[in-house]
Write an enzyme that holds these catalytic residues in place. Sequence first.
Site, PDB file in Angstrom:
ATOM      1  N   SER A  65       2.939  -7.793  10.937  1.00  0.00           N
ATOM      2  CA  SER A  65       2.346  -9.081  10.966  1.00  0.00           C
ATOM      3  C   SER A  65       3.365 -10.070  11.662  1.00  0.00           C
ATOM      4  O   SER A  65       2.992 -10.987  12.506  1.00  0.00           O
ATOM      5  CB  SER A  65       2.550  -9.728   9.467  1.00  0.00           C
TER       6      SER A  65
ATOM      7  N   SER B 208      -3.191   0.997   8.150  1.00  0.00           N
ATOM      8  CA  SER B 208      -4.232   1.767   8.570  1.00  0.00           C
ATOM      9  C   SER B 208      -3.357   3.265   8.911  1.00  0.00           C
ATOM     10  O   SER B 208      -3.120   3.709  10.054  1.00  0.00           O
ATOM     11  CB  SER B 208      -4.565   1.359   9.978  1.00  0.00           C
TER      12      SER B 208
ATOM     13  N   GLY C 181       1.649   0.645  10.943  1.00  0.00           N
ATOM     14  CA  GLY C 181       3.069   0.984  10.378  1.00  0.00           C
ATOM     15  C   GLY C 181       3.083   0.556   8.921  1.00  0.00           C
ATOM     16  O   GLY C 181       2.299   0.162   8.242  1.00  0.00           O
TER      17      GLY C 181
ATOM     18  N   SER D  18       7.173  -3.280   7.764  1.00  0.00           N
ATOM     19  CA  SER D  18       7.803  -2.646   9.186  1.00  0.00           C
ATOM     20  C   SER D  18       7.807  -3.656  10.031  1.00  0.00           C
ATOM     21  O   SER D  18       8.607  -3.623  10.982  1.00  0.00           O
ATOM     22  CB  SER D  18       6.785  -1.557   9.756  1.00  0.00           C
TER      23      SER D  18
HETATM   24  N1  LIG Z   1      -0.787   0.272  -2.712  1.00  0.00           N
HETATM   25  C1  LIG Z   1      -0.245  -0.285  -1.676  1.00  0.00           C
HETATM   26  N2  LIG Z   1      -0.292   0.330  -0.517  1.00  0.00           N
HETATM   27  C2  LIG Z   1       0.076  -0.481   0.881  1.00  0.00           C
HETATM   28  N3  LIG Z   1       0.187  -1.721   0.591  1.00  0.00           N
HETATM   29  C3  LIG Z   1      -0.170  -2.606  -0.539  1.00  0.00           C
HETATM   30  C4  LIG Z   1      -0.431  -1.698  -1.678  1.00  0.00           C
HETATM   31  N4  LIG Z   1      -0.940  -2.595  -2.574  1.00  0.00           N
HETATM   32  C5  LIG Z   1      -0.720  -3.765  -2.223  1.00  0.00           C
HETATM   33  N5  LIG Z   1      -0.363  -3.646  -0.867  1.00  0.00           N
HETATM   34  C6  LIG Z   1      -0.304  -4.963   0.178  1.00  0.00           C
HETATM   35  O1  LIG Z   1      -1.396  -4.931   0.980  1.00  0.00           O
HETATM   36  C7  LIG Z   1      -1.205  -4.936   2.406  1.00  0.00           C
HETATM   37  C8  LIG Z   1      -1.686  -3.556   3.060  1.00  0.00           C
HETATM   38  O2  LIG Z   1      -3.115  -3.938   3.226  1.00  0.00           O
HETATM   39  P1  LIG Z   1      -3.865  -3.263   4.521  1.00  0.00           P
HETATM   40  O3  LIG Z   1      -5.145  -3.574   4.703  1.00  0.00           O
HETATM   41  O4  LIG Z   1      -3.022  -3.189   5.816  1.00  0.00           O
HETATM   42  O5  LIG Z   1      -3.871  -1.496   3.935  1.00  0.00           O
HETATM   43  S1  LIG Z   1      -4.438  -0.365   4.850  1.00  0.00           S
HETATM   44  O6  LIG Z   1      -4.502  -0.407   6.117  1.00  0.00           O
HETATM   45  O7  LIG Z   1      -6.074  -0.241   3.966  1.00  0.00           O
HETATM   46  O8  LIG Z   1      -3.790   0.822   4.039  1.00  0.00           O
HETATM   47  C9  LIG Z   1       0.438  -4.549   2.545  1.00  0.00           C
HETATM   48  O9  LIG Z   1       0.832  -5.441   3.172  1.00  0.00           O
HETATM   49  P2  LIG Z   1       1.804  -5.362   4.451  1.00  0.00           P
HETATM   50  O10 LIG Z   1       3.150  -5.306   3.695  1.00  0.00           O
HETATM   51  O11 LIG Z   1       1.701  -6.504   5.265  1.00  0.00           O
HETATM   52  O12 LIG Z   1       1.613  -3.908   4.960  1.00  0.00           O
HETATM   53  C10 LIG Z   1       0.845  -4.921   0.997  1.00  0.00           C
HETATM   54  O13 LIG Z   1       1.231  -5.986   1.108  1.00  0.00           O
HETATM   55  N1  LIG Z   2      12.322  -6.609  14.616  1.00  0.00           N
HETATM   56  C1  LIG Z   2      12.485  -7.430  13.295  1.00  0.00           C
HETATM   57  N2  LIG Z   2      13.728  -7.467  12.958  1.00  0.00           N
HETATM   58  C2  LIG Z   2      14.357  -7.757  11.768  1.00  0.00           C
HETATM   59  N3  LIG Z   2      13.577  -8.314  10.831  1.00  0.00           N
HETATM   60  C3  LIG Z   2      12.093  -8.139  10.931  1.00  0.00           C
HETATM   61  C4  LIG Z   2      11.744  -7.617  12.116  1.00  0.00           C
HETATM   62  N4  LIG Z   2      10.261  -7.453  12.241  1.00  0.00           N
HETATM   63  C5  LIG Z   2      10.123  -7.818  10.872  1.00  0.00           C
HETATM   64  N5  LIG Z   2      10.969  -8.287  10.205  1.00  0.00           N
HETATM   65  C6  LIG Z   2      11.265  -8.750   8.837  1.00  0.00           C
HETATM   66  O1  LIG Z   2      10.642  -7.823   8.180  1.00  0.00           O
HETATM   67  C7  LIG Z   2      10.019  -8.578   7.071  1.00  0.00           C
HETATM   68  C8  LIG Z   2       8.627  -7.647   6.792  1.00  0.00           C
HETATM   69  O2  LIG Z   2       7.878  -8.006   8.124  1.00  0.00           O
HETATM   70  P1  LIG Z   2       6.333  -8.019   7.944  1.00  0.00           P
HETATM   71  O3  LIG Z   2       5.929  -8.734   9.517  1.00  0.00           O
HETATM   72  O4  LIG Z   2       5.749  -8.901   6.718  1.00  0.00           O
HETATM   73  O5  LIG Z   2       5.796  -6.628   7.853  1.00  0.00           O
HETATM   74  P2  LIG Z   2       4.397  -5.936   7.546  1.00  0.00           P
HETATM   75  O6  LIG Z   2       3.375  -6.809   8.051  1.00  0.00           O
HETATM   76  O7  LIG Z   2       4.459  -4.786   8.244  1.00  0.00           O
HETATM   77  O8  LIG Z   2       4.302  -5.770   6.172  1.00  0.00           O
HETATM   78  C9  LIG Z   2       9.726 -10.113   7.123  1.00  0.00           C
HETATM   79  O9  LIG Z   2      10.834 -10.556   6.472  1.00  0.00           O
HETATM   80  C10 LIG Z   2      10.287 -10.045   8.685  1.00  0.00           C
HETATM   81  O10 LIG Z   2      10.773 -11.105   8.949  1.00  0.00           O
END
Ligand SMILES: Nc1ncnc2c1ncn2[C@@H]1O[C@H](COP(=O)(O)OS(=O)(=O)O)[C@@H](OP(=O)(O)O)[C@H]1O
Ligand SMILES: Nc1ncnc2c1ncn2[C@@H]1O[C@H](COP(=O)(O)OP(=O)(O)O)[C@@H](O)[C@H]1O
EC number: 2.7.1.25
Length: 215
Positions: free
Chosen positions: A52, A119, A45, A49
């Site tokens: 984690s 992903s 996602g 989203s």
């Molecule tokens: N350009 C860009 N695009 C998306 N995300 C970014 C970028 N730069 C840094 N980040 C941070 O890196 C986390 C995503 O890493 P991933 O290894 O899940 O990415 S991927 O699957 O290779 O696309 C992502 O973490 P999540 O927010 O937990 O998804 C971001 O914190």
């Molecule tokens: N179902 C949910 N309802 C409300 N807030 C959520 C929910 N799932 C995640 N959050 C909040 O959204 C934010 C981002 O979540 P996170 O798990 O870090 O997303 P990702 O790993 O996809 O980047 C966090 O502050 C988390 O507490």
Amino acid sequence: MNNPYVEKEVDGDKSSDVVWHQASVSHGDHVKLNGHKAAVLWFTGLSGSGKSTVANAVDLMLHQRQAKTYVLDGDNVRHGLNGDLGFSDIDRVENIRRIGEVAKLFVDAGLLVSSAFISPFIADRNMVREQLAAGQFIEVFIDTPIEICESRDPKGLYKKARAGEIKNFTGIDSVYQLPVKPEVHIKTAGKSIEACAQQVVNYLQEQGYLLPCSG
Ligand SMILES: Nc1ncnc2c1ncn2[C@@H]1O[C@H](COP(=O)(O)OS(=O)(=O)O)[C@@H](OP(=O)(O)O)[C@H]1O
Ligand SMILES: Nc1ncnc2c1ncn2[C@@H]1O[C@H](COP(=O)(O)OP(=O)(O)O)[C@@H](O)[C@H]1O
């Protein structure tokens, strides 16, 4: 002098002389000891989203049921194993390839692995699926509208991406390909974290992953 390895490296075939070693303790032995099936819960996602958060909530629920589990998280893996990779398409492909290999090892060890990576590409998610046996890859789509992700913006990355300070940001100027037929589709809007996690655990329960099995 003729170096036999040079030709192999050029061919990209660097491991043709490496022979697979059969482990004394098999996958079936691990599964039998653990008392549940092994699989990777592949959370996918947008950034923010809830991947984690929900993955960790699922992990805790499973751990409390005595399951053997582990969480592979995007941010953490990018500090270590994949610290050399950025966010170009080619680096994301390599990121997921390596994670897929790691997930496969954990599944072989009999664990229920929760992996939380954006992903963004269908082909890469399918590549990991194809490396595992039937039923060992469970795609979990954390379906949260980008407006909600952006309003959360826990790391301030959307703000930076909108300002042009970060390039290739998923959902802004880098693609996210929607899952076609995920095993679990969680529409998170209006749902609590616990409800989202419970949906995943219910799937595992209904599909017999958590029942005692002989391996
Ligand atoms: N350009 C860009 N695009 C998306 N995300 C970014 C970028 N730069 C840094 N980040 C941070 O890196 C986390 C995503 O890493 P991933 O290894 O899940 O990415 S991927 O699957 O290779 O696309 C992502 O973490 P999540 O927010 O937990 O998804 C971001 O914190
Ligand atoms: N179902 C949910 N309802 C409300 N807030 C959520 C929910 N799932 C995640 N959050 C909040 O959204 C934010 C981002 O979540 P996170 O798990 O870090 O997303 P990702 O790993 O996809 O980047 C966090 O502050 C988390 O507490």
